[in-house]
Design a protein around this motif. Structure first.
Motif, PDB file in Angstrom:
ATOM      1  N   TYR A  43       0.772  -1.388  -0.052  1.00 26.01           N
ATOM      2  CA  TYR A  43       0.111  -0.144  -0.186  1.00 26.01           C
ATOM      3  C   TYR A  43       0.803   1.255  -0.218  1.00 26.01           C
ATOM      4  CZ  TYR A  43       0.824  -0.374   5.029  1.00 26.01           C
ATOM      5  OH  TYR A  43       1.599  -0.425   6.246  1.00 26.01           O
ATOM      6  N   TRP A  64     -14.241   0.968   4.444  1.00 27.88           N
ATOM      7  CA  TRP A  64     -13.120   1.454   3.122  1.00 27.88           C
ATOM      8  C   TRP A  64     -13.876   1.478   1.802  1.00 27.88           C
ATOM      9  CZ3 TRP A  64     -13.005  -2.870  -0.126  1.00 27.88           C
ATOM     10  CH2 TRP A  64     -13.597  -4.149   0.582  1.00 27.88           C
ATOM     11  N   ALA A  68      -8.215  -0.760  -2.789  1.00 27.99           N
ATOM     12  CA  ALA A  68      -8.813  -0.127  -1.585  1.00 27.99           C
ATOM     13  C   ALA A  68      -8.454   1.148  -1.013  1.00 27.99           C
ATOM     14  CB  ALA A  68      -9.001  -1.254  -0.193  1.00 27.99           C
ATOM     15  N   TRP A  69      -9.256   1.985  -0.518  1.00 31.71           N
ATOM     16  CA  TRP A  69      -8.880   3.455  -0.004  1.00 31.71           C
ATOM     17  C   TRP A  69      -9.459   3.331   1.432  1.00 31.71           C
ATOM     18  CZ3 TRP A  69     -11.093   6.754   2.720  1.00 31.71           C
ATOM     19  CH2 TRP A  69     -10.582   8.183   2.739  1.00 31.71           C
ATOM     20  N   CYS A  70      -8.489   3.472   2.447  1.00 34.21           N
ATOM     21  CA  CYS A  70      -9.226   3.911   3.687  1.00 34.21           C
ATOM     22  C   CYS A  70      -8.214   4.568   4.521  1.00 34.21           C
ATOM     23  CB  CYS A  70      -8.891   2.132   4.301  1.00 34.21           C
ATOM     24  SG  CYS A  70      -7.427   1.668   5.003  1.00 34.21           S
ATOM     25  N   ARG A  73      -4.113   8.580   4.552  1.00 30.10           N
ATOM     26  CA  ARG A  73      -4.892   7.695   4.134  1.00 30.10           C
ATOM     27  C   ARG A  73      -4.116   6.669   3.361  1.00 30.10           C
ATOM     28  NH1 ARG A  73      -4.102  12.681   2.062  1.00 30.10           N
ATOM     29  NH2 ARG A  73      -4.687  13.021   0.101  1.00 30.10           N
ATOM     30  N   TYR A  74      -4.461   5.432   3.014  1.00 31.64           N
ATOM     31  CA  TYR A  74      -3.889   4.512   2.453  1.00 31.64           C
ATOM     32  C   TYR A  74      -4.523   4.088   1.155  1.00 31.64           C
ATOM     33  CZ  TYR A  74      -2.073   3.994   7.138  1.00 31.64           C
ATOM     34  OH  TYR A  74      -1.346   4.026   8.371  1.00 31.64           O
ATOM     35  N   ALA A 104      -6.957  -3.443   4.629  1.00 33.11           N
ATOM     36  CA  ALA A 104      -7.406  -2.567   5.172  1.00 33.11           C
ATOM     37  C   ALA A 104      -8.075  -2.657   6.515  1.00 33.11           C
ATOM     38  CB  ALA A 104      -8.734  -2.041   4.082  1.00 33.11           C
ATOM     39  N   GLN A 151      -6.615  -0.596  10.204  1.00 36.29           N
ATOM     40  CA  GLN A 151      -7.599  -0.249  11.047  1.00 36.29           C
ATOM     41  C   GLN A 151      -7.689  -0.909  12.498  1.00 36.29           C
ATOM     42  OE1 GLN A 151     -11.095  -0.485   8.825  1.00 36.29           O
ATOM     43  NE2 GLN A 151     -10.446   1.539   7.437  1.00 36.29           N
TER      44      GLN A 151
END
Length: 827
Positions: free
Chosen positions: A147, A196, A207-209, A243-244, A258, A262
């Protein structure tokens, strides 16, 4: 022995460090860039690469698609990918307040070169709309990490505070299909709070989170705007948000990463999917994990938390938080026969075995009821008697897009799960639809035939859509081939490709697909400005050696300058203002256009365009104000034509050809028409806008667009309304100078036939007057061929049929011209 153990451990660490590498460099040749299925990175861009992923950040002068500058992510691929795992992403850039407000970077440079296990790039600049908002975005890739960490620092150097301001990213998913926990692939056109948001491509998922999770995500068709923070920012203050962006081979893996970032504790589930018919493992079956809360629910209604695909041995793995899950095997051609309910954590490890049926096979053909000729058409499938409505795949493949199948030849083969189905065959707005109910057994082919009756007389008129997108647009994954097949299937006869700031010429592909008998087209563009509206222009020269294939460059220009430059091109393009009142994409609203005076409050505004979209897609939320705008323009002497466009970006949610135009050109064969003839017809007002019905009006025999000079006596208006059997019509309205002067109610046709209604009205105007006819239908009057429309906020509207003519002009004082009334006045 201990000495050798210590040496072995040391060698293991050294080998691990050697394997885990990261580097950053400037691309000097195409070989430096990752494989991609989109238009993305180029020589001169920055490349971040470790053993897991390769990321491309645009150089400061590389303005890609809808970005305001360089410094943005345009490619993310799995390192070493050859086919599967290639880049599917279009772009990711900052989201500030609301789209398209973003970062405008003036510097992009390398700050860490990877020698210490970290590679970093920093992009520095300002807000694209407020130069006092200073920005610094760091892209950080570490060795061994799948990531990218993105960190943005925002400093308010102005004298005004930002209040409840949204800080996030705008993600254009490209060829990947958006997914989010709890909503699955149904996240499109929803605004939700989720852990996410991601997307699935071919052998790659994203994925974005944030580390905190539970972010608000605004989702459209092919894009997501995830909000990392909503905060106040006073003058002189700064804030930082992180963010990742994750990439891995499957949705299950990006979900695991993700949730791990978290801090969630996850539990692994492994299993296999087999066929009942052969007892062999099945490759490429989707396995879904739905969260079970409380009592029993109808299958398929539980919140879908995660999904993956079986591998080459039929195996799958999922990583999920604690809870009770229903695992199902879902396939476009197979029934799920054995599900599994799994409680996590489980006291013991177990292999879950899911069972699916063999495939059903449908052989279909669609023909003209009168000639027997095979017809391009669309099939719409619904499951009945307990059978689920099928999902054939992503909404950008014409061979199977959700529950639609498009055919350019009028025949084909479609695999589908065994069961019972109701199938509708349709071909746009000039043909009746046909329906059949069939049972599809396992493994045995079934045949079905449809005969479509052409029930709407459009002699001399061609069906046209001026506003649609394919994968040359940042927010569409539909290939040009699939787009044109869908156009032919929906009964369109003239199409304009209007990709965002990219000229696309459909003509060579129409020829290659052998669709000339059904379809003609023109190269066009949607000029996609930031804050000044969107404008279609066609026909345009196609020049692949120029940026955007020769698309008009709008940066640093006013609408007045843009219109003047486009109209001065040698092809003499038509200029259409798209969705003039739609949110941040509007033209009229930000310029303070007042239809009562036809003036604007902001400099640079111009009315030097030819047409405006009265209907944009199936949405009718802005129709009332757009009618007021159009009436105001006409009544002040601006002969702006009303047009329509589907603004289609997919094949299902925003079906191409709905809404559309009927253009009078005096021919019925697309091979006999030119783009120049279409342009002249629109400029002359020989256009009917349709979202279902087809309506015409004549004045003493003169058609729409005509100027009838008649100083004395009555004028006979003749009106005809037609519609195929699947379109419901309820009311016809005659309008003069923008005022409704007569209405008729239309009853339900007998025996399931289409509408063919005629009426006359005798008028005797006292002044110059224009006349037009509007047709309305009931809510849901286009179902089931057209599905309801859902807004970005998640509100669903059942679409109402609608149509209007452009005006007939009556010169009552006999001076040979139409003298506009300057307002809505009775004739």
């Amino acid at each position: 022995m201990r000495r050798w153990s210590w040496l072995f451990a040391a060698l293991t660490i050294i080998a691990s460090m050697a394997a885990a590498q990261v580097k950053v460099f400037v691309a000097r040749s195409p070989a430096d860039l990752p494989p991609t299925r989109r238009t993305g990175g180029r020589i001169g861009d920055f490349v971040l690469r470790n053993e897991h992923i390769t990321v491309v950040i645009t150089a400061v002068d590389h303005i890609h698609r809808s970005a305001a500058s360089g410094g943005n992510i345009v490619d993310v691929a799995l390192t070493g990918a050859k086919g599967r795992g290639a880049d599917e992403l279009d772009q990711l850039f900052l989201f500030l307040g609301r789209y398209p407000r973003q970062g405008r970077y003036s510097s992009v440079r390398i700050t860490q070169d990877g020698t210490n296990g970290v590679a970093e790039i920093i992009a520095e600049g300002v807000d694209s709309e407020d130069g006092s908002l200073h920005l610094a975005t760091v892209y950080r890739l570490e060795a061994g990490k799948p990531y990218l960490l993105i960190r943005t620092r925002v400093t308010n150097k102005g004298d005004k505070p930002l209040t409840k301001f949204d800080f996030g990213d705008a993600i254009q998913w490209g060829n990947a299909r958006a997914f989010a926990p709890l909503f699955g692939f149904g996240i499109q056109r929803r605004t939700e709070v989720v852990d996410w948001v991601g997307a699935e491509g071919y052998g790659i998922a994203y994925a974005w989170c944030t580390a905190e999770g539970r972010n608000r995500i605004i989702n459209g068709l092919g894009w997501s705007d995830p909000i990392a923070r909503t905060a106040d920012l006073a003058p002189g203050e700064s804030l930082t948000y992180e963010r990742y962006f994750i990439a891995a081979p499957s949705l299950a893996e990006v979900a695991r990463i993700a949730w791990t970032l978290q801090g969630k504790k996850l539990h692994e589930i492994r299993g296999i999917v087999r066929s009942r018919a052969t007892d062999k493992p099945i490759i490429g079956v989707r396995v879904t994990a739905a969260l079970r809360n409380g009592g029993p629910k109808e299958e398929g209604t539980e919140p879908l938390l995660a999904a993956t695909l079986t591998d080459t041995k039929g195996n799958f793995a999922l990583w999920l938080p604690s809870g009770t899950y229903l695992l199902r095997a879902v396939h476009a051609a197979r029934l799920s026969l054995r599900n599994a309910v799994v409680q996590l954590p489980s006291p013991k490890s177990q292999l879950v075995e899911l069972l699916v049926s063999g495939a059903g096979i449908l052989l279909f053909e669609v023909r003209d009821a009168d000639t027997g000729e095979p017809l391009p058409s669309r099939l719409t499938f619904f499951g009945i008697n307990g059978t689920a409505t099928p999902d054939f795949g992503p909404n950008f493949f014409s061979a199977g897009a959700e529950n639609y199948v498009f055919t350019a030849t009028g025949k084909g083969t479609r695999s589908l799960p065994p069961g019972r189905y109701r199938i509708y065959a349709s071909r746009g707005l000039e043909y009746n639809a046909a329906v059949a109910e069939i049972s599809v057994p396992e493994g045995k082919p079934v045949r079905v035939s449809f005969a479509l009756k052409r029930s709407v007389d459009t002699k001399g008129w061609l069906s046209a859509d001026f506003h649609m997108h394919c994968s040359n647009s940042f927010d569409s994954a539909v290939s040009l081939e699939d787009r044109l097949v869908s156009c032919a299937a929906e009964g369109l006869e003239f199409v304009v490709m209007s990709d965002h700031d990219v000229v696309t010429d459909p003509t060579p592909t129409i020829r290659r697909l052998g669709l000339e008998r059904w379809l003609a087209g023109a190269a066009g563009v949607e000029i996609t400005t930031r804050g000044m509206g969107h404008y279609n222009a066609f026909p345009l020269p196609f020049n692949p050696t120029q940026p955007g294939n020769g698309a008009p460059q709008w940066q640093g220009k006013t609408p007045e300058q843009i219109f003047a430059e486009v109209r001065a091109l040698p092809t003499q393009p038509l200029v259409i203002v798209n969705h003039p009142r739609f949110s941040t994409l509007a033209y009229f609203t930000p310029y303070g256009f007042d239809p009562d005076t036809c003036t604007a409050t902001k400099p640079g505004f111009s009315l030097d365009f030819n047409a405006m979209e009265l209907c944009n897609g199936k949405a009718q939320t802005d129709l009332a104000i757009l009618l007021r705008d159009w009436f105001g323009l006409i009544n002040h002497g601006y002969p702006i034509a009303a047009t329509a466009g589907s603004d289609s970006h997919t094949l299902t949610h925003d079906e191409v050809g709905y809404a559309r135009n009927f253009i009078f050109v005096g021919v019925d064969d697309p091979r006999e028409v030119t783009a120049e003839q279409i342009v002249q017809a629109v400029k002359a007002g020989r256009v009917v806008v349709s979202l279902g019905p087809f309506v015409t009006i004549t004045a003493d025999g003169q058609p729409i667009g005509s100027l009838l000079s008649k100083p004395k006596g009555d004028i006979m208006l003749s009106i005809r309304v037609q519609a195929p059997n699947w379109v419901k019509v309820s009311e016809v309205e005659l309008v003069a100078n923008g005022v409704a002067i007569k209405r008729w109610r239309i009853g339900k046709p007998a025996n399931g036939q289409g509408v063919d209604w005629q009426a006359t009205a005798r008028v005797r105007p006292r002044r110059d007057t224009w006349y037009a006819v509007f047709v309305h239908g009931p809510e849901g009057g286009l179902e089931p061929i057209l599905r309801p429309f859902r807004t970005f906020e998640g509100t669903t509207y059942r679409v109402r049929p609608f149509a209007t003519t452009n005006p007939i002009w009556v010169d009552r004082d006999g001076n040979g011209v139409f003298d506009p009334p300057k307002g809505r006045v009775l004739p």
